[in-house]
Design a protein around this motif. Structure first.
Motif, PDB file in Angstrom:
ATOM      1  N   VAL A 142      42.531 -97.985 -35.593  1.00 38.95           N
ATOM      2  CA  VAL A 142      43.570 -96.997 -35.281  1.00 38.95           C
ATOM      3  C   VAL A 142      42.904 -95.749 -34.720  1.00 38.95           C
ATOM      4  O   VAL A 142      41.876 -95.301 -35.234  1.00 38.95           O
ATOM      5  CB  VAL A 142      44.378 -96.629 -36.549  1.00 38.95           C
ATOM      6  CG1 VAL A 142      45.378 -95.523 -36.274  1.00 38.95           C
ATOM      7  CG2 VAL A 142      45.061 -97.851 -37.122  1.00 38.95           C
ATOM      8  N   VAL A 163      47.507 -98.045 -32.645  1.00 37.63           N
ATOM      9  CA  VAL A 163      46.606 -99.178 -32.832  1.00 37.63           C
ATOM     10  C   VAL A 163      45.736 -99.314 -31.583  1.00 37.63           C
ATOM     11  O   VAL A 163      46.231 -99.216 -30.457  1.00 37.63           O
ATOM     12  CB  VAL A 163      47.409-100.473 -33.081  1.00 37.63           C
ATOM     13  CG1 VAL A 163      46.514-101.692 -33.068  1.00 37.63           C
ATOM     14  CG2 VAL A 163      48.166-100.377 -34.390  1.00 37.63           C
ATOM     15  N   ALA A 200      45.891-106.141 -30.896  1.00 41.24           N
ATOM     16  CA  ALA A 200      45.212-105.246 -31.832  1.00 41.24           C
ATOM     17  C   ALA A 200      43.787-105.693 -32.106  1.00 41.24           C
ATOM     18  O   ALA A 200      43.495-106.892 -32.179  1.00 41.24           O
ATOM     19  CB  ALA A 200      45.994-105.172 -33.145  1.00 41.24           C
TER      20      ALA A 200
END
Length: 150
Positions: free
Chosen positions: A44, A54, A62
């Motif tokens: 993050v 993200v 991600a």
């Protein structure tokens, strides 16, 4: 009350496979004292601020967390939310890659199936997937490769 873009729900049982392994690991931990594996946290940027987001890889997926074959050998970008009203923000969606992008990323359909198989073997060994679910993922990849090769 329409989601934007209009979308199909994720067909891939990603969460089911990870949950199966988590429950198997929990059982093993309770019965045998073998602690479950630990994953790197999802990356993050600007954590704890309104600008938190993200971090994503070159495919829009991600970085971090449990990296299933769907992320290690992607054929799509996976989104955890969708714009729109009512329940849309709670729904994930999949944006499949075009045939051209698949060829660029994986080369041949057989190469794709081989990469998935290698990812599955590593994840089963590291206990992120059960052997049974690993076989299902490999079969799915081989079916996709066979269909694409015809």
């Amino acid at each position: 009350n329409q989601c934007e873009p209009e979308m199909l729900l994720m067909k891939t049982p990603i969460n089911t496979y990870v949950l199966d392994a988590a429950l198997t690991n929990l059982t093993r931990w309770v019965r045998d004292g073998v602690a479950p594996p630990k994953a790197m946290r999802i990356s993050v940027e600007n954590g704890g601020t309104p600008q938190a987001r993200v971090v994503r890889d070159q495919f829009g997926n991600a970085i971090g967390g449990v990296r299933t074959p769907y992320l290690d050998v992607p054929i799509a970008t996976y989104h955890t939310t969708t714009r729109g009203e009512t329940f849309c923000p709670e729904l994930g969606r999949t944006d499949p890659f075009s045939w051209g992008r698949l060829a660029t990323v994986h080369g041949t359909p057989q190469n794709y199936a081989t990469k998935v198989s290698q990812s599955v073997d590593r994840l089963v060994k590291d206990r992120w997937l059960t052997e049974s679910d690993g076989k299902k993922i490999k079969a799915e990849a081989n079916a996709v490769a066979t269909a694409a090769g015809n």
